[in-house]
Enzyme design. Structure first.
Site, PDB file in Angstrom:
ATOM      1  N   CYS A   2       0.822  -1.210   0.000  1.00 52.86           N
ATOM      2  CA  CYS A   2       0.000   0.000   0.000  1.00 52.86           C
ATOM      3  C   CYS A   2       0.853   1.256   0.000  1.00 52.86           C
ATOM      4  O   CYS A   2       1.990   1.250   0.482  1.00 52.86           O
ATOM      5  CB  CYS A   2      -0.865   0.005   1.251  1.00 52.86           C
ATOM      6  SG  CYS A   2      -1.908  -1.440   1.406  1.00 52.86           S
ATOM      7  N   ARG A  27       5.427  -0.024  -6.017  1.00 55.68           N
ATOM      8  CA  ARG A  27       5.412  -0.824  -4.797  1.00 55.68           C
ATOM      9  C   ARG A  27       4.488  -2.034  -4.912  1.00 55.68           C
ATOM     10  O   ARG A  27       4.552  -2.933  -4.082  1.00 55.68           O
ATOM     11  CB  ARG A  27       4.986   0.037  -3.613  1.00 55.68           C
ATOM     12  CG  ARG A  27       5.949   1.179  -3.349  1.00 55.68           C
ATOM     13  CD  ARG A  27       5.386   2.146  -2.343  1.00 55.68           C
ATOM     14  NE  ARG A  27       5.316   1.566  -1.022  1.00 55.68           N
ATOM     15  CZ  ARG A  27       6.263   1.679  -0.106  1.00 55.68           C
ATOM     16  NH1 ARG A  27       7.351   2.353  -0.367  1.00 55.68           N
ATOM     17  NH2 ARG A  27       6.124   1.113   1.079  1.00 55.68           N
ATOM     18  N   TRP A  75      -2.885  -2.811  -1.554  1.00 53.60           N
ATOM     19  CA  TRP A  75      -2.451  -4.179  -1.856  1.00 53.60           C
ATOM     20  C   TRP A  75      -3.235  -5.054  -0.881  1.00 53.60           C
ATOM     21  O   TRP A  75      -3.017  -4.986   0.328  1.00 53.60           O
ATOM     22  CB  TRP A  75      -0.954  -4.298  -1.618  1.00 53.60           C
ATOM     23  CG  TRP A  75      -0.329  -5.580  -2.060  1.00 53.60           C
ATOM     24  CD1 TRP A  75       0.081  -5.911  -3.317  1.00 53.60           C
ATOM     25  CD2 TRP A  75       0.013  -6.705  -1.234  1.00 53.60           C
ATOM     26  NE1 TRP A  75       0.643  -7.161  -3.323  1.00 53.60           N
ATOM     27  CE2 TRP A  75       0.611  -7.668  -2.056  1.00 53.60           C
ATOM     28  CE3 TRP A  75      -0.134  -6.983   0.120  1.00 53.60           C
ATOM     29  CZ2 TRP A  75       1.067  -8.898  -1.584  1.00 53.60           C
ATOM     30  CZ3 TRP A  75       0.304  -8.204   0.607  1.00 53.60           C
ATOM     31  CH2 TRP A  75       0.909  -9.147  -0.255  1.00 53.60           C
ATOM     32  N   ASN A 100      -1.971   2.093   5.689  1.00 56.72           N
ATOM     33  CA  ASN A 100      -1.025   1.026   5.316  1.00 56.72           C
ATOM     34  C   ASN A 100      -0.826   0.151   6.542  1.00 56.72           C
ATOM     35  O   ASN A 100      -0.703   0.676   7.654  1.00 56.72           O
ATOM     36  CB  ASN A 100       0.349   1.602   4.952  1.00 56.72           C
ATOM     37  CG  ASN A 100       0.332   2.349   3.631  1.00 56.72           C
ATOM     38  OD1 ASN A 100      -0.687   2.406   2.960  1.00 56.72           O
ATOM     39  ND2 ASN A 100       1.469   2.908   3.275  1.00 56.72           N
ATOM     40  N   GLY A 101      -0.727  -1.158   6.348  1.00 55.55           N
ATOM     41  CA  GLY A 101      -0.470  -2.033   7.498  1.00 55.55           C
ATOM     42  C   GLY A 101      -1.672  -2.903   7.795  1.00 55.55           C
ATOM     43  O   GLY A 101      -2.590  -3.037   6.973  1.00 55.55           O
ATOM     44  N   GLU A 483      18.710 -17.147  -6.869  1.00 55.09           N
ATOM     45  CA  GLU A 483      18.257 -15.805  -7.255  1.00 55.09           C
ATOM     46  C   GLU A 483      17.776 -15.802  -8.718  1.00 55.09           C
ATOM     47  O   GLU A 483      16.778 -15.159  -9.038  1.00 55.09           O
ATOM     48  CB  GLU A 483      19.386 -14.791  -7.025  1.00 55.09           C
ATOM     49  CG  GLU A 483      19.097 -13.385  -7.468  1.00 55.09           C
ATOM     50  CD  GLU A 483      17.877 -12.733  -6.831  1.00 55.09           C
ATOM     51  OE1 GLU A 483      17.332 -13.276  -5.846  1.00 55.09           O
ATOM     52  OE2 GLU A 483      17.435 -11.695  -7.331  1.00 55.09           O
ATOM     53  N   LYS A 487      14.022 -14.728  -9.826  1.00 54.46           N
ATOM     54  CA  LYS A 487      13.746 -13.686 -10.824  1.00 54.46           C
ATOM     55  C   LYS A 487      12.794 -14.211 -11.892  1.00 54.46           C
ATOM     56  O   LYS A 487      11.860 -13.542 -12.274  1.00 54.46           O
ATOM     57  CB  LYS A 487      15.026 -13.232 -11.535  1.00 54.46           C
ATOM     58  CG  LYS A 487      15.965 -12.248 -10.938  1.00 54.46           C
ATOM     59  CD  LYS A 487      15.527 -10.880 -10.647  1.00 54.46           C
ATOM     60  CE  LYS A 487      14.679 -10.811  -9.438  1.00 54.46           C
ATOM     61  NZ  LYS A 487      15.197 -10.638  -8.173  1.00 54.46           N
ATOM     62  N   GLU A 490       9.294 -14.588 -10.513  1.00 51.27           N
ATOM     63  CA  GLU A 490       8.651 -13.311 -10.193  1.00 51.27           C
ATOM     64  C   GLU A 490       8.073 -12.625 -11.417  1.00 51.27           C
ATOM     65  O   GLU A 490       6.962 -12.113 -11.373  1.00 51.27           O
ATOM     66  CB  GLU A 490       9.674 -12.346  -9.554  1.00 51.27           C
ATOM     67  CG  GLU A 490       9.967 -12.632  -8.105  1.00 51.27           C
ATOM     68  CD  GLU A 490      11.025 -11.683  -7.550  1.00 51.27           C
ATOM     69  OE1 GLU A 490      10.815 -11.131  -6.472  1.00 51.27           O
ATOM     70  OE2 GLU A 490      12.077 -11.489  -8.196  1.00 51.27           O
ATOM     71  N   HIS A 506      19.171 -36.641  -6.152  1.00 47.74           N
ATOM     72  CA  HIS A 506      18.348 -37.051  -5.013  1.00 47.74           C
ATOM     73  C   HIS A 506      16.895 -36.639  -5.191  1.00 47.74           C
ATOM     74  O   HIS A 506      16.181 -36.428  -4.216  1.00 47.74           O
ATOM     75  CB  HIS A 506      18.935 -36.466  -3.716  1.00 47.74           C
ATOM     76  CG  HIS A 506      20.328 -36.933  -3.453  1.00 47.74           C
ATOM     77  ND1 HIS A 506      20.626 -38.249  -3.175  1.00 47.74           N
ATOM     78  CD2 HIS A 506      21.518 -36.284  -3.488  1.00 47.74           C
ATOM     79  CE1 HIS A 506      21.934 -38.383  -3.026  1.00 47.74           C
ATOM     80  NE2 HIS A 506      22.499 -37.207  -3.215  1.00 47.74           N
ATOM     81  N   LYS A 605       6.861  -4.327  -3.894  1.00 52.29           N
ATOM     82  CA  LYS A 605       8.272  -3.973  -3.781  1.00 52.29           C
ATOM     83  C   LYS A 605       8.733  -3.990  -2.330  1.00 52.29           C
ATOM     84  O   LYS A 605       9.799  -4.474  -2.001  1.00 52.29           O
ATOM     85  CB  LYS A 605       8.472  -2.576  -4.382  1.00 52.29           C
ATOM     86  CG  LYS A 605       9.914  -2.081  -4.355  1.00 52.29           C
ATOM     87  CD  LYS A 605      10.743  -2.837  -5.353  1.00 52.29           C
ATOM     88  CE  LYS A 605      12.213  -2.578  -5.246  1.00 52.29           C
ATOM     89  NZ  LYS A 605      12.998  -3.682  -5.799  1.00 52.29           N
TER      90      LYS A 605
HETATM   91  C1  G6P Z   1       9.748  -8.167  -1.686  1.00 49.45           C
HETATM   92  C2  G6P Z   1      10.357  -7.724  -3.001  1.00 49.45           C
HETATM   93  C3  G6P Z   1      11.681  -8.452  -3.232  1.00 49.45           C
HETATM   94  C4  G6P Z   1      12.605  -8.221  -2.044  1.00 49.45           C
HETATM   95  C5  G6P Z   1      11.947  -8.624  -0.723  1.00 49.45           C
HETATM   96  C6  G6P Z   1      12.772  -8.167   0.473  1.00 49.45           C
HETATM   97  O1  G6P Z   1       9.355  -9.487  -1.764  1.00 49.45           O
HETATM   98  O2  G6P Z   1       9.473  -7.989  -4.074  1.00 49.45           O
HETATM   99  O3  G6P Z   1      12.293  -7.978  -4.413  1.00 49.45           O
HETATM  100  O4  G6P Z   1      13.776  -8.955  -2.218  1.00 49.45           O
HETATM  101  O5  G6P Z   1      10.669  -7.980  -0.603  1.00 49.45           O
HETATM  102  O6  G6P Z   1      12.809  -6.775   0.471  1.00 49.45           O
HETATM  103  P1  G6P Z   1      13.937  -5.915   1.139  1.00 49.45           P
HETATM  104  O7  G6P Z   1      13.502  -4.496   0.880  1.00 49.45           O
HETATM  105  O8  G6P Z   1      13.897  -6.240   2.613  1.00 49.45           O
HETATM  106  O9  G6P Z   1      15.229  -6.246   0.524  1.00 49.45           O
END
Ligand code: G6P
Length: 610
Positions: A2, A27, A75, A100-101, A483, A487, A490, A506, A605
């Site tokens: 949010c 975000r 969100w 927010n929250g 990672e 990616k 995502e 395994h 984000k």
């Molecule tokens: C969300 C974002 C990710 C990020 C994660 C941790 O899931 O989409 O890209 O890695 O939060 O966020 P931070 O700001 O703590 O690195």
């Protein structure tokens, strides 16, 4: 997650609010809304499911002239994404709230407010706030006092902004667990959950502290703290430029941020390696004395930041020779973990506001760690403010939801941390020298790695019709494979998993066939021969493999085996360099699939709720 924007001014503020929301789109959100009040107290509230552009179109038709207002991107947490559940929520044609929250005791409050005669029209937890403030306004006619009183009954985490058509020309905002900044203009004031939203209208900001409640008019800002005492919060000039959020001619923020990596690393390392040694204050004053005594490192993080921590575990154990554990913050915060003697808690976070990571830090404070260090990209964030030691990354704002430059900058900072620990302990001089050289050469190597873009783009087309993919690596490249898989998931929505290559037999080998592309990161290191055997095991099962290899190793392509060669570089920075083709891969697969690269579905984000 949010986002909140608010403004109180002499001029109509609807465009400022909409522009602010657009700047918060990165975000992640699913609906948006805005309320503005004119000088007679006429209230105009508009909400829409979907993108801010849809809301902007609706308000353009109405063209409200209000000079006080609040706006929100939602969100969904409680209740589906819909116009009905979008913020602002309102009570009695008077009060409007954006939030927010999460309010954890919303069920109890909803029950008692319903008994009091308030009618709920949404499924959200937020709606209890607005009715509660309405109810308390009978006892506390001053809006800020009513909000302060409401705070005493709310359990959970929130940042909120409130307007009342009978308290004209003022906004009230409250922070408890979710960040808010006040923006200072000339004869006008603003509020937002992220200063990026307000950069077109001001660069002067004050960050609210936990528990603060502020009354904001166009002329004044008056803040009380959690105990109700008047306080002032320092106003600082932001050094982020207004177009930092722009795409600079790139099609997507993600691509722009991939190409920003060498510069981000240069900035992050600038002044932090002096005469080949880590600068004394690089990790905060007194850090080197503290590092000397450290015998264990506990890293806590989420998402991409967690993957960076996993790489650091290999480095710290191998080069510093002390134990290092890495844990996902949402697990760490809810279990009774063992705290090693002389242990340093390290949080990794791009945003510095990830709810689980922040909660883990707060928990750790009571557990007996020697100190907490955060490696973080946002100077004004909660993690930076609450940690003993800070390594501020200088990656610049990262807007694409899928993290790219924050990851590689974190890795550079973690390699530097390994070096700082060695130097403080006066051990492993060879590594210290090599790490300095490798880090200094890193930006140039990254620029060379960009030349792979076209070949990765071509091979990405072969992923478009796939539903699954495997990523393999060994040693400190295993987390890089993790990672890479993250990616791809995502932004292209292809199910991808990473395995330490030796673990393949395994279980996951059973999945391998021509429909399961396998991506391998294969730098030149001690494990290369082992990795080659793993590759043959997979190849023998008819899979299609894509190997990113060091050009010095002369990896032979063949049927079912595509090789993309990387220029040779020190093995110390291989995890950073090999991340680049994997970033390109996910980006171009997403492009072929036509998904929303910068704002992938359901993701946010900055995850400021649990
Ligand atoms: C969300 C974002 C990710 C990020 C994660 C941790 O899931 O989409 O890209 O890695 O939060 O966020 P931070 O700001 O703590 O690195």
């Amino acid at each position: 997650m949010c986002g909140i924007v608010g403004a109180v001014a002499e001029r109509p503020i609807i465009e400022i609010l909409i522009e602010g929301l657009k700047r918060l789109e990165y975000r992640g959100y699913d609906s948006a809304g805005v309320v503005v009040l004119d000088q007679q107290g006429n209230t105009s509230c508009t909400k829409r499911e979907g993108k801010v552009g849809v809301l902007a179109k609706a308000v353009k038709e109405q063209s409200p002239q209000g000079t006080t207002g609040i706006a929100h991107t939602r969100w969904a947490t409680h209740g589906v994404p819909s116009e009905r559940n979008a913020h602002p929520h309102q009570s009695g044609n008077r009060f409007s709230v954006v939030h927010n929250g999460i309010i954890e005791n919303h069920k109890e409050l909803r029950k008692s407010l319903s008994v009091d005669g308030y009618t709920f029209i949404s499924d959200t937890d937020t709606e209890v706030i607005v009715h509660l403030i309405h109810k308390l306004s009978a006892v506390y006619p001053d809006l800020r006092s009513a909000v302060f009183a409401a705070n005493q009954q709310l359990v959970g985490a929130y940042g909120m902004a409130v307007v009342d058509s009978q308290s004209l020309g003022q906004l009230v905002v409250a922070r408890s667990g979710s960040p808010l900044v006040i923006g200072y203009g000339l004869g006008e004031h603003f509020v937002a959950s992220d200063q990026l939203a307000l950069l077109p209208v001001t660069r002067r900001f004050a960050v609210l502290e936990e528990g603060d409640v502020a009354q904001i008019t166009k002329e004044s800002v008056s803040i009380i703290d959690a105990s109700g005492e008047p306080v002032s919060r320092p106003i600082e000039e932001s050094d982020i430029t207004a177009d930092a959020g722009g795409k600079a001619g790139y099609k997507h923020y993600m691509l722009k941020e991939i190409f920003e990596q060498p510069e981000a690393i240069r900035r992050t390392l600038q002044g932090r390696i002096v005469d080949g040694k880590v600068a004394e204050d690089a990790f905060g004053n007194g850090s080197l004395e503290l590092f000397e005594a450290i015998k264990h490192v506990q890293i806590v993080a989420c998402g991409t930041s967690y993957n960076a921590g996993m790489v650091a575990r290999y480095w710290i154990e191998q080069y510093v020779g002390i134990s290092c554990s890495v844990e996902i913050a949402s697990e760490f915060r809810y279990r009774e973990s063992f705290v090693h003697k002389d242990s340093l808690l390290v949080t990794l976070s791009q945003s510095g506001e990830t709810a689980d990571t922040l909660a883990a830090l707060r928990l750790a404070k009571s557990l007996g760690y020697s100190a907490s260090l955060t490696i973080c990209n946002v100077e004004t964030s909660s993690l930076v403010r609450e940690s003993d030691l800070v390594y501020l990354m200088k990656a610049g704002p990262e807007i694409g939801v899928a993290s790219t430059k924050a990851f590689t900058v974190q890795l550079a900072a973690l390699l530097l941390l390994s070096k700082a620990l060695c130097e403080a302990k006066a051990i492993n001089q060879e590594f210290c020298t090599d790490a300095a050289e490798a880090l200094n050469a890193l930006p140039t190597h990254m620029e060379q790695a960009f030349s792979l873009e076209q070949s990765v783009k071509v091979l990405s087309e072969q992923f478009a019709d796939k539903h699954h993919a495997l990523f393999l690596g060994r040693g400190d490249l295993y987390p890089v494979a993790m990672e890479g898989a993250l990616k791809l998931k995502e932004i292209s929505y292809i199910h991808a998993e990473a395995y330490a290559a030796g673990e393949l037999k395994h279980g996951p080998l059973a999945l391998v066939d021509a429909d399961m592309p396998v991506v391998v990161v294969a730098p030149s290191n001690d494990l290369l021969d082992k990795l080659k055997s793993n590759i043959e095991e997979v190849r023998a099962r008819g899979s299609v493999m894509y190997v990113f290899a060091d050009s010095d190793d002369q990896f032979e392509p063949g049927p079912g085996l595509d090789v993309v060669n990387m220029a040779h570089a020190s093995h110390l920075i291989a995890p950073i360099l090999f991340s680049i083709p994997l970033q390109f891969l996910s980006y171009y697969v997403a492009l072929v699939k036509g998904t929303d690269v910068d704002q992938p579905r359901n993701l946010a984000k900055s995850v400021t709720v649990e």
